[in-house]
Design a protein around this motif. Structure first.
Motif, PDB file in Angstrom:
ATOM      1  N   THR A 150     -25.908  42.378  80.817  1.00  0.00           N
ATOM      2  CA  THR A 150     -27.218  42.348  80.140  1.00  0.00           C
ATOM      3  C   THR A 150     -28.101  43.533  80.267  1.00  0.00           C
ATOM      4  OG1 THR A 150     -28.008  40.691  81.311  1.00  0.00           O
ATOM      5  CG2 THR A 150     -26.542  40.132  79.528  1.00  0.00           C
ATOM      6  N   SER A 165     -26.284  42.524  72.746  1.00  0.00           N
ATOM      7  CA  SER A 165     -27.754  41.805  73.163  1.00  0.00           C
ATOM      8  C   SER A 165     -28.405  40.978  72.034  1.00  0.00           C
ATOM      9  CB  SER A 165     -28.762  42.816  73.512  1.00  0.00           C
ATOM     10  OG  SER A 165     -28.580  43.674  74.531  1.00  0.00           O
ATOM     11  N   GLN A 168     -26.705  37.451  72.163  1.00  0.00           N
ATOM     12  CA  GLN A 168     -26.859  36.691  73.356  1.00  0.00           C
ATOM     13  C   GLN A 168     -27.715  35.148  73.198  1.00  0.00           C
ATOM     14  OE1 GLN A 168     -25.832  37.499  76.584  1.00  0.00           O
ATOM     15  NE2 GLN A 168     -24.724  38.788  75.157  1.00  0.00           N
ATOM     16  N   GLN A 169     -28.418  35.228  71.901  1.00  0.00           N
ATOM     17  CA  GLN A 169     -29.217  34.017  71.787  1.00  0.00           C
ATOM     18  C   GLN A 169     -28.521  33.034  71.002  1.00  0.00           C
ATOM     19  OE1 GLN A 169     -33.269  34.472  70.105  1.00  0.00           O
ATOM     20  NE2 GLN A 169     -33.203  32.361  69.589  1.00  0.00           N
ATOM     21  N   ASN A 249     -19.594  33.039  71.865  1.00  0.00           N
ATOM     22  CA  ASN A 249     -19.966  32.782  73.300  1.00  0.00           C
ATOM     23  C   ASN A 249     -19.018  33.549  74.238  1.00  0.00           C
ATOM     24  OD1 ASN A 249     -21.658  30.779  72.675  1.00  0.00           O
ATOM     25  ND2 ASN A 249     -20.118  29.135  72.804  1.00  0.00           N
ATOM     26  N   TYR A 251     -19.341  36.754  74.076  1.00  0.00           N
ATOM     27  CA  TYR A 251     -20.283  37.890  74.472  1.00  0.00           C
ATOM     28  C   TYR A 251     -21.402  37.264  75.336  1.00  0.00           C
ATOM     29  CZ  TYR A 251     -18.645  40.624  70.575  1.00  0.00           C
ATOM     30  OH  TYR A 251     -17.817  41.316  69.856  1.00  0.00           O
ATOM     31  N   ARG A 252     -21.785  36.054  75.236  1.00  0.00           N
ATOM     32  CA  ARG A 252     -22.882  35.268  76.121  1.00  0.00           C
ATOM     33  C   ARG A 252     -22.516  34.921  77.558  1.00  0.00           C
ATOM     34  NH1 ARG A 252     -23.523  31.828  70.681  1.00  0.00           N
ATOM     35  NH2 ARG A 252     -24.826  33.431  69.472  1.00  0.00           N
ATOM     36  N   ASP A 255     -22.458  38.182  81.834  1.00  0.00           N
ATOM     37  CA  ASP A 255     -23.008  38.153  83.182  1.00  0.00           C
ATOM     38  C   ASP A 255     -22.234  37.323  84.046  1.00  0.00           C
ATOM     39  OD1 ASP A 255     -24.970  40.012  82.511  1.00  0.00           O
ATOM     40  OD2 ASP A 255     -26.693  38.652  82.462  1.00  0.00           O
TER      41      ASP A 255
END
Length: 335
Positions: A150, A165, A168-169, A249, A251-252, A255
């Motif tokens: 990220t 990015s 992400q939310q 999810n 992509y989320r 990290d």
């Protein structure tokens, strides 16, 4: 070992293939299957389902293999757990292992496209005893970076936001996609397809200006030549079964993946490998350095191919070429 139970026959089928559900730890995975022989497990990417392998099933089966394409967790008819961290890479690798076991097999050749390419590569990296060879379409193998993902994505795009990015939310991209799933998919497929993508110099849909939506930069107009309306209907109906959250999810968890896979930092992917990319695909151009590093990172690479004029949806845009490359490679790595 308990035998997988048949699923109800879906209204739309891949010709010659059967559909079933199999149990994996934590849930059930839907798959389509055709042929007999060594297992070839095919894993789709975003935003697709097992249907994206419809052109490969009969070709792989005819070449003497057991062709199996799965719906990744969160997609289509497969289970869709609620927690975001349930979509981390180690969980998806666990699903591939579970599918192989559920099918009564001990080993498999694994083939992936887009995110499926990363799932396939990590399956071979984490379980080299089970996954004996790996083919990656569109997204090349790239070992773990020293930079937290990220943090790296936040530096891309300047005043605009890189799409990873943007995803992400939780809830943000869903609010864009859910009101018109079919239209969003049409724009996404069209914008990344070789015959309909925006010309060079046009604002990229991968970068989102402040206050805008990703779809604001999608290509409008005719669908790609490989995607008739009836097939888009299937893609959208299958994707809409679970909605976009499970898919997003993935992509989320970039990290979490970076942390989970630290123990494999610097480990080369040594099994026999194949890469096929499209010359017009952003994944090929952005990751040109990863392709150049194949002699080091993929010491078992059998062959690498770039298809001129081809975009991101490679096995659907160029099915005959991909099938020929894939079956030729399969015969060189057959167990």
């Amino acid at each position: 070992m308990p035998q997988p139970t048949p699923a109800a026959e879906p209204s739309t089928t891949v010709p010659g293939a059967s559909h079933r559900m199999v149990d994996v730890p934590g849930g059930r995975i839907h798959l389509i299957e055709q042929g007999a022989g060594p297992l070839v497990l095919m894993i789709h990417g975003f935003p697709e389902t097992s249907y994206s392998w419809r052109h490969q099933m009969s070709a792989v089966a005819a070449a003497g293999y057991r062709a199996v394409a799965v719906d990744v967790r969160g997609y289509g008819r497969s289970f869709a757990p609620g927690p975001v961290d349930a979509y981390r890479m180690t969980a998806l690798v666990s699903d591939t292992v579970g599918v192989v076991h559920a099918l009564g097999e001990e080993t498999a050749i694994v083939v992936g496209h887009d995110w499926g390419s990363a799932i396939a590569a990590n399956s071979a990296l984490l379980r080299p005893d089970m996954f004996t060879a790996v083919a990656m379409l569109s997204v090349p193998y790239a070992p773990r970076s020293e930079v937290r993902p990220t943090d790296g994505f936040a530096l891309i795009g300047g005043s605009e936001e890189f799409y990873v990015s943007y995803f992400q939310q939780p809830g943000r991209a869903e609010a864009e996609i859910e009101p018109d799933v079919r239209g969003w998919l049409a724009g996404f497929y069209t914008s990344l397809s070789g015959d309909t993508m925006p010309p060079p110099g046009t604002d990229s849909p991968f970068f989102v200006p402040a206050g805008a939506a990703m779809r604001d930069r999608f290509t409008c107009g005719a669908l790609p030549s490989w995607l008739p309306d009836a097939e888009l209907d299937v893609h959208s109906a299958e994707f809409e079964r679970k909605g976009p959250t499970g898919a997003l999810n993935r992509y989320r968890n970039v990290d979490r993946d970076w942390e989970d896979l630290a123990a494999w930092d610097g480990v080369r992917l040594a099994c026999p490998a194949l890469f096929v990319g499209g010359a017009l695909d952003s994944s090929t151009t952005w990751m040109a350095d990863a392709i150049a590093d194949f002699p080091t990172t993929l010491p078992g690479l059998v062959s690498s191919h770039i298809l001129e004029g081809c975009g991101h949806w490679i096995q659907q845009e160029r099915p005959e070429e991909v099938n020929a490359l894939l079956t030729k490679w399969l015969h060189t790595v057959r167990p």
